[in-house]
Design a protein around this motif. Structure first.
Motif, PDB file in Angstrom:
ATOM      1  N   LEU A 183      -2.177  11.061   7.890  1.00 44.25           N
ATOM      2  CA  LEU A 183      -3.154  10.132   7.316  1.00 44.25           C
ATOM      3  C   LEU A 183      -4.137   9.641   8.361  1.00 44.25           C
ATOM      4  N   GLY A 191      -5.783   4.663   0.035  1.00 40.30           N
ATOM      5  CA  GLY A 191      -4.542   4.606  -0.730  1.00 40.30           C
ATOM      6  C   GLY A 191      -4.092   3.185  -0.988  1.00 40.30           C
ATOM      7  N   LYS A 192      -4.218   2.342   0.014  1.00 43.57           N
ATOM      8  CA  LYS A 192      -3.827   0.931  -0.149  1.00 43.57           C
ATOM      9  C   LYS A 192      -4.743   0.238  -1.165  1.00 43.57           C
ATOM     10  N   LYS A 219       3.645   7.436   5.863  1.00 42.46           N
ATOM     11  CA  LYS A 219       3.802   6.747   7.152  1.00 42.46           C
ATOM     12  C   LYS A 219       5.260   6.780   7.612  1.00 42.46           C
ATOM     13  N   VAL A 250       1.209   6.260   0.450  1.00 40.47           N
ATOM     14  CA  VAL A 250       0.801   5.969   1.827  1.00 40.47           C
ATOM     15  C   VAL A 250       2.016   5.495   2.628  1.00 40.47           C
ATOM     16  N   ASP A 251       2.799   4.592   2.072  1.00 46.33           N
ATOM     17  CA  ASP A 251       3.984   4.090   2.764  1.00 46.33           C
ATOM     18  C   ASP A 251       4.988   5.218   3.031  1.00 46.33           C
ATOM     19  N   ALA A 254      -8.085   7.373   5.019  1.00 42.12           N
ATOM     20  CA  ALA A 254      -7.228   7.787   3.904  1.00 42.12           C
ATOM     21  C   ALA A 254      -6.163   6.736   3.624  1.00 42.12           C
ATOM     22  N   GLU A 255      -5.645   6.133   4.687  1.00 42.56           N
ATOM     23  CA  GLU A 255      -4.634   5.090   4.525  1.00 42.56           C
ATOM     24  C   GLU A 255      -5.225   3.884   3.774  1.00 42.56           C
ATOM     25  N   GLN A 256      -6.433   3.467   4.166  1.00 38.32           N
ATOM     26  CA  GLN A 256      -7.072   2.327   3.519  1.00 38.32           C
ATOM     27  C   GLN A 256      -7.392   2.638   2.058  1.00 38.32           C
ATOM     28  N   HIS A 302      -0.420   5.172  -5.344  1.00 37.31           N
ATOM     29  CA  HIS A 302      -1.164   5.569  -4.154  1.00 37.31           C
ATOM     30  C   HIS A 302      -0.681   4.796  -2.931  1.00 37.31           C
ATOM     31  N   GLY A 303      -0.501   3.494  -3.102  1.00 34.62           N
ATOM     32  CA  GLY A 303       0.004   2.660  -2.012  1.00 34.62           C
ATOM     33  C   GLY A 303       1.403   3.072  -1.593  1.00 34.62           C
TER      34      GLY A 303
END
Length: 192
Positions: free
Chosen positions: A124, A132-133, A147, A143-144, A128-130, A139-140
């Motif tokens: 990520l 998804g959040k 990570k 991302v988790d 891309a991380e932002q 989506h969030g």
């Protein structure tokens, strides 16, 4: 057409249609490394000492497949080091240049520099991380999860992989470490 003839004909067609890297080059011609931290080993065995560690895109000279262990190929590096590389780490063509975008537009990045930057193994980007959040929901969570997988991947060493390969009875392509042994040193014991 007789069954034996059909089988022989089909085998010949498949052999011509799916050439291996070895079939595409002659001894003394170049091949390219396609995997990160490809070890050039002193002998055709996954547990042998590494004489060099190569990165994607590096050009080697092909010396042919080992007579007993056909999956191991004799190579000479650009610095003159000789050894063996597992066949799946070699390609007849150099890897494609990675494309990155920035304020100056799209640029090509050398594969060795791309791998060294760590970008090749990071799943990520901050953007891309932002995204998804901000999107929320699944989506969030995705991302988790990614990570968490990145953190797990960083915790697994080359020695861990080698131990798993041995315990699972897999073919040993990765050794206990990815460093080059000093001449005359047994890498496992550190003794001469």
């Amino acid at each position: 057409m007789e069954m034996k003839t059909r089988v022989a004909w089909a085998t010949a067609v498949l052999t011509l249609a799916l050439p291996t890297a070895a079939a595409a080059v002659k001894v003394g011609e170049p091949l390219y490394v396609k995997a990160k931290n490809t070890r050039v080993l002193a002998s055709p065995s996954g547990s042998a000492n590494a004489v060099a560690v190569l990165q994607p895109g590096e050009r080697i000279t092909w010396g042919g497949a080992d007579a007993k262990h056909k999956q191991w190929h004799k190579v000479t590096t650009s610095t003159g080091k000789k050894g063996f590389v597992f066949q799946t780490n070699l390609s007849t063509t150099p890897p494609n240049m990675e494309l990155v975008t920035g304020s100056g537009g799209t640029q090509q990045v050398d594969p060795k520099k791309f791998v060294a930057s760590g970008a090749a193994v990071k799943a990520l980007s901050p953007g891309a991380e932002q995204y998804g959040k901000d999107k929320g929901g699944d989506h969030g969570e995705a991302v988790d999860d990614i990570k968490a997988l990145e953190a797990l991947a960083k915790s697994v060493s080359t020695a861990d992989i080698a131990a798993h390969v041995t315990a699972a009875g897999l073919f040993p392509v990765v050794g206990a470490n990815d460093t080059v042994a000093k001449a005359g040193t047994n890498k496992r014991s550190g003794k001469r």
